[in-house]
Write an enzyme that holds these catalytic residues in place. Structure first.
Site, PDB file in Angstrom:
ATOM      1  N   ASP A  77     -13.668 -26.652  30.455  1.00  0.00           N
ATOM      2  CA  ASP A  77     -12.294 -26.129  30.477  1.00  0.00           C
ATOM      3  C   ASP A  77     -11.926 -25.580  31.846  1.00  0.00           C
ATOM      4  O   ASP A  77     -10.753 -25.543  32.195  1.00  0.00           O
ATOM      5  CB  ASP A  77     -12.130 -24.942  29.496  1.00  0.00           C
ATOM      6  CG  ASP A  77     -12.548 -25.274  28.086  1.00  0.00           C
ATOM      7  OD1 ASP A  77     -12.455 -26.454  27.702  1.00  0.00           O
ATOM      8  OD2 ASP A  77     -12.975 -24.337  27.364  1.00  0.00           O
ATOM      9  N   HIS A  82     -15.295 -23.105  27.557  1.00  0.00           N
ATOM     10  CA  HIS A  82     -16.363 -24.089  27.772  1.00  0.00           C
ATOM     11  C   HIS A  82     -16.410 -24.380  29.279  1.00  0.00           C
ATOM     12  O   HIS A  82     -15.373 -24.296  29.955  1.00  0.00           O
ATOM     13  CB  HIS A  82     -16.073 -25.444  27.133  1.00  0.00           C
ATOM     14  CG  HIS A  82     -15.797 -25.462  25.669  1.00  0.00           C
ATOM     15  ND1 HIS A  82     -14.604 -25.082  25.125  1.00  0.00           N
ATOM     16  CD2 HIS A  82     -16.551 -25.889  24.629  1.00  0.00           C
ATOM     17  CE1 HIS A  82     -14.639 -25.252  23.805  1.00  0.00           C
ATOM     18  NE2 HIS A  82     -15.811 -25.739  23.476  1.00  0.00           N
TER      19      HIS A  82
END
Ligand code: XUL
Ligand code: CO
Length: 433
Positions: free
Chosen positions: A102, A99
């Protein structure tokens, strides 16, 4: 080079008799199964969020992991990427997933956040070029920040809808740039806590439009990968609109997207929805929307979505049976959407969790291939439905209620019950797993 995994060797295949913890017993990437390398069947991916970003919290306690890269600076984000690629080199899996949140720290504005993402995408891209794994899929985190607490595409505030759409644009750009093979949408907060404050019809309509916008943008930028929706029935929302595969298919039909979007099916989400993993896979395959899988395991006693690493060979075998029967993965793969237990503090725990998961999947897939090659299960299934291959049966479908009535009355038909032979088939499966 960091020293996080110091002393941990690259994992190699040593065969089932090996006593070495740091070895594969079943996963030999080059083994040929049904005419294809095992690595190309399984298409393993590591999940950036669980392995490198998750701090080990639960509803009663905070972080247990004290990783040296935790913090909100670009230097730390780069260190996190360095460590990620060190783990990738140890495991040798062909893919990873991420993501936006992240891999980059949030900035003070949307533009700064986007710049951080772009810089990290360049950094990760260089590491990929140097021989790292490829990108199975990218996605946007539209659920952690408090601005998404009432939904992203389904938020009552149109500005949150727009903010979410703008974020997805940046994540699709990042995925394209890194050569990603799919783009995933998991509607983490696309649902509701209480119907009392929810305009369900509007929210579903906005979610449908949002997905159409994603598909439009995919074609505009020439992204050749698949757009995947990941169903989940609840958690974090009390109710989520993308409940399960069948529900999402109805949603795709409603918004004219059934030929544009496929499914990313997660083991734990299937269980939460009251299904088995193989049910969800078979349903998606039958609808022509089987895309990719998130492999993990729930706690069956508590019913919680614990995202544990898989370790149940028969369960995994039945899942890969459905996948192989459907022709295997095209753009999809096996993403370990799984996290350590919060007491598993050591770097070695992170390595061994993946080693075990890769081995159990290899075992499952090989068992599934043997089941298919043996053919007894499919023969038994075919035998059970063989009556449908006759002209009489076709006439039932064509003849309507009256045609069936005439047939039954004229021929004085009184069908008898026949055994489903479930136990025999369960015994048959146990020969292979
Ligand atoms: C949450 C979940 C996510 C998605 C990606 O349950 O599965 O990690 O896979 O957003
Ligand atoms: Co998932």
């Amino acid at each position: 080079m960091t020293d996080f995994f110091k002393g941990i060797p690259a994992i190699r295949y040593e065969g089932p008799q090996s006593k070495n913890d740091f070895a594969f017993r079943h996963y030999d990437p080059d083994e040929i199964v049904m005419g294809k390398r095992l690595e190309d069947h399984l298409r393993f991916a590591l999940a950036w969020w669980h392995s490198f970003a998750w701090p080990g919290g639960d509803p009663f306690g905070g972080a247990t992991f004290e990783r040296p890269w935790f913090g909100d600076t670009m230097d730390l984000a780069r260190m996190k990427a360095d460590v990620a690629f060190e783990l990738f080199a140890i495991l040798g899996q062909p893919y990873f997933c991420f993501h936006d949140a992240d891999v980059r720290p949030a900035g003070d504005s949307f533009s700064e956040t986007t710049r951080n993402l772009e810089e990290m995408v360049d950094y990760i891209g260089q590491k990929m070029e140097a021989g790292g794994p490829r990108l199975l899929w990218g996605t946007a985190n539209l659920f952690t920040d408090r601005r998404f607490m009432a939904g992203a595409a389904t938020n009552p505030d149109p500005d949150v809808f727009a903010y979410s759409a703008a974020t997805v644009k940046t994540c699709m750009d990042a995925t394209l740039k890194l050569g990603g093979e799919n783009y995933v949408l998991w509607g983490g907060r696309e649902g509701y806590e209480t119907l009392l404050n929810t305009d369900l019809k509007r929210e579903r309509g906005n979610a449908g439009r949002f997905l159409q916008m994603v598909v439009e943008y995919k074609h505009k930028i020439g992204f050749k990968g698949a757009i995947l929706v990941e169903p989940k029935p609840q958690e974090p929302s009390k109710h989520q609109y993308d409940y399960d595969v069948a529900t999402v298919y109805g949603f795709l039909k409603e918004f004219g997207l059934e030929d544009e979007v496929k499914m990313n099916i997660e083991q734990g989400h299937a269980i939460l929805a009251g299904h088995s993993f193989e049910h969800e896979l078979a349903m998606a395959a039958s609808l022509g929307i089987l895309g990719s899988i998130d492999m993990n395991r729930n706690d069956y006693q508590s019913g919680w979505d614990t995202d544990q690493f898989p370790n149940n060979a028969p369960e995994v075998a039945l899942a890969y049976y459905e996948i192989l029967k459907a022709g295997g993965f095209a753009t999809g793969g096996t993403n370990f959407d799984a996290k350590l237990r919060r007491q598993s503090l050591d770097p070695a725990d992170l390595v061994l969790a993946h080693v075990g998961a890769m081995d159990i999947c290899a075992r499952g897939l090989k068992a599934a291939a043997q089941m298919l090659e043996d053919g007894s299960l499919e023969e038994a299934r075919k035998e059970r439905y063989k009556g449908w291959d006759t002209d009489t049966a076709h006439a039932h479908l064509a003849g309507g209620l009256e045609g069936c009535f005439d047939y039954i009355v004229e021929n004085n038909v009184s069908p008898d019950a026949r055994s489903g032979r479930q136990e025999r088939l369960e015994n048959l499966i146990n020969r292979f797993v």
